[in-house]
Design a protein around this motif. Structure first.
Motif, PDB file in Angstrom:
ATOM      1  N   GLY A  44      54.292  90.585  32.701  1.00  0.00           N
ATOM      2  CA  GLY A  44      54.117  90.264  33.924  1.00  0.00           C
ATOM      3  C   GLY A  44      54.801  89.103  34.568  1.00  0.00           C
ATOM      4  N   ASP A  45      54.383  88.434  35.481  1.00  0.00           N
ATOM      5  CA  ASP A  45      55.158  87.635  36.358  1.00  0.00           C
ATOM      6  C   ASP A  45      55.506  86.195  35.625  1.00  0.00           C
ATOM      7  N   GLN A  46      54.415  85.848  34.684  1.00  0.00           N
ATOM      8  CA  GLN A  46      54.583  84.554  33.950  1.00  0.00           C
ATOM      9  C   GLN A  46      55.483  84.917  32.902  1.00  0.00           C
ATOM     10  N   GLY A  47      55.819  85.966  32.450  1.00  0.00           N
ATOM     11  CA  GLY A  47      56.819  86.017  31.191  1.00  0.00           C
ATOM     12  C   GLY A  47      58.022  85.537  31.495  1.00  0.00           C
ATOM     13  N   ARG A  48      58.515  84.891  30.485  1.00  0.00           N
ATOM     14  CA  ARG A  48      60.038  84.276  30.536  1.00  0.00           C
ATOM     15  C   ARG A  48      60.937  84.734  29.220  1.00  0.00           C
ATOM     16  N   ALA A  49      60.017  85.075  28.252  1.00  0.00           N
ATOM     17  CA  ALA A  49      60.949  85.255  27.061  1.00  0.00           C
ATOM     18  C   ALA A  49      61.312  86.835  26.839  1.00  0.00           C
ATOM     19  N   ASN A  50      62.647  86.847  26.411  1.00  0.00           N
ATOM     20  CA  ASN A  50      63.381  88.239  26.230  1.00  0.00           C
ATOM     21  C   ASN A  50      63.288  88.556  24.757  1.00  0.00           C
ATOM     22  N   TYR A  51      62.585  87.806  24.042  1.00  0.00           N
ATOM     23  CA  TYR A  51      62.577  88.353  22.192  1.00  0.00           C
ATOM     24  C   TYR A  51      61.273  88.289  21.995  1.00  0.00           C
ATOM     25  N   ARG A  52      60.950  88.956  21.171  1.00  0.00           N
ATOM     26  CA  ARG A  52      59.593  89.166  20.390  1.00  0.00           C
ATOM     27  C   ARG A  52      59.748  88.522  19.107  1.00  0.00           C
ATOM     28  N   ILE A  53      59.130  87.757  18.607  1.00  0.00           N
ATOM     29  CA  ILE A  53      59.464  86.860  17.358  1.00  0.00           C
ATOM     30  C   ILE A  53      58.426  87.193  16.226  1.00  0.00           C
ATOM     31  N   ASP A  54      58.900  87.738  15.293  1.00  0.00           N
ATOM     32  CA  ASP A  54      57.664  88.393  14.005  1.00  0.00           C
ATOM     33  C   ASP A  54      58.462  87.768  12.908  1.00  0.00           C
ATOM     34  N   ALA A 107      60.386  83.535  -0.319  1.00  0.00           N
ATOM     35  CA  ALA A 107      61.469  83.969   0.667  1.00  0.00           C
ATOM     36  C   ALA A 107      60.532  84.326   2.012  1.00  0.00           C
ATOM     37  N   PHE A 108      61.244  84.365   3.041  1.00  0.00           N
ATOM     38  CA  PHE A 108      60.722  84.997   4.445  1.00  0.00           C
ATOM     39  C   PHE A 108      62.146  85.545   5.138  1.00  0.00           C
ATOM     40  N   VAL A 109      61.595  86.371   5.853  1.00  0.00           N
ATOM     41  CA  VAL A 109      62.509  87.202   6.885  1.00  0.00           C
ATOM     42  C   VAL A 109      61.774  87.276   8.072  1.00  0.00           C
ATOM     43  N   ALA A 110      62.428  86.521   9.048  1.00  0.00           N
ATOM     44  CA  ALA A 110      62.025  86.404  10.613  1.00  0.00           C
ATOM     45  C   ALA A 110      62.859  87.318  11.411  1.00  0.00           C
ATOM     46  N   LYS A 157      68.233  82.988  18.885  1.00  0.00           N
ATOM     47  CA  LYS A 157      68.892  82.067  17.628  1.00  0.00           C
ATOM     48  C   LYS A 157      68.205  80.901  17.791  1.00  0.00           C
ATOM     49  N   ILE A 158      67.612  80.329  18.898  1.00  0.00           N
ATOM     50  CA  ILE A 158      67.054  79.041  19.103  1.00  0.00           C
ATOM     51  C   ILE A 158      65.754  79.158  18.492  1.00  0.00           C
ATOM     52  N   GLN A 159      64.927  80.313  18.973  1.00  0.00           N
ATOM     53  CA  GLN A 159      63.679  80.527  18.526  1.00  0.00           C
ATOM     54  C   GLN A 159      63.465  80.954  16.927  1.00  0.00           C
ATOM     55  N   LEU A 160      64.561  81.538  16.335  1.00  0.00           N
ATOM     56  CA  LEU A 160      64.504  81.793  15.190  1.00  0.00           C
ATOM     57  C   LEU A 160      64.933  80.339  14.351  1.00  0.00           C
ATOM     58  N   GLU A 161      65.610  79.714  14.874  1.00  0.00           N
ATOM     59  CA  GLU A 161      65.946  78.403  14.049  1.00  0.00           C
ATOM     60  C   GLU A 161      64.747  77.650  13.941  1.00  0.00           C
ATOM     61  N   HIS A 162      64.030  77.541  15.111  1.00  0.00           N
ATOM     62  CA  HIS A 162      62.652  76.864  15.411  1.00  0.00           C
ATOM     63  C   HIS A 162      61.608  77.265  14.482  1.00  0.00           C
ATOM     64  N   LEU A 163      61.675  78.724  14.206  1.00  0.00           N
ATOM     65  CA  LEU A 163      60.742  79.293  13.116  1.00  0.00           C
ATOM     66  C   LEU A 163      61.192  78.866  11.756  1.00  0.00           C
ATOM     67  N   TYR A 164      62.358  78.817  11.580  1.00  0.00           N
ATOM     68  CA  TYR A 164      62.999  78.580  10.220  1.00  0.00           C
ATOM     69  C   TYR A 164      62.385  77.117   9.818  1.00  0.00           C
ATOM     70  N   THR A 165      62.459  76.111  10.839  1.00  0.00           N
ATOM     71  CA  THR A 165      62.149  74.753  10.429  1.00  0.00           C
ATOM     72  C   THR A 165      60.460  74.708  10.288  1.00  0.00           C
ATOM     73  N   LEU A 166      59.882  75.211  10.943  1.00  0.00           N
ATOM     74  CA  LEU A 166      58.254  75.534  10.570  1.00  0.00           C
ATOM     75  C   LEU A 166      58.042  76.025   9.502  1.00  0.00           C
TER      76      LEU A 166
END
Length: 139
Positions: free
Chosen positions: A87-97, A105-108, A49-58
């Protein structure tokens, strides 16, 4: 005459008592875990939700500047955190597209890369140009 010296006995738990307590705790955790899984999934979906709302703002900022939405997330300055599956550096659980983008219009989409409750279903969230945020596929 000297008094006999007796070693002091320390009060402590025996190994058997400690093991019994650990077994009981393990059983309680196994009983509680199915009830906690939906809570864990909801907590992790906050990331989407946070990542999608950030993408919405951008996307909105890009729209006001260029009069169109874009399908290229790097064009608007969105940076995808390394995924937990990378790998070890990965922290995100979601891929954003961005799955759809046009002049009006757009859909993310945020797609989980981890099956949180191991049922074979991956959590998916979407947001559009009107900031309609919805869970497309619950996990």
């Amino acid at each position: 005459m000297r008094a006999a010296i007796h070693p002091r006995r320390l009060q402590a738990f025996t190994l058997t008592e400690v093991l019994i307590v650990l077994v009981i705790l393990g059983i309680l955790i196994l009983l509680a875990l199915p009830n906690l899984m939906p809570l864990i999934t909801r907590a992790k979906s906050t990331e989407a939700k946070i990542q999608l709302e950030h993408l919405y703002t951008l996307q909105k900022t890009h729209f006001y500047e260029k009069s169109k939405y874009t399908g290229n997330i790097s064009e608007i300055g969105f940076v995808q955190e390394p995924l937990t599956t990378e790998g070890d550096q990965g922290r995100a659980n979601y891929r954003i597209d961005v799955v759809q983008a046009s002049t009006s219009a757009f859909v993310a989409r945020a797609t989980a890369v981890v099956d949180f409750d191991a049922d074979g279903v991956f959590n998916v969230w979407e947001i559009d140009q009107d900031k309609n945020l919805k869970e497309v596929t619950p996990d």
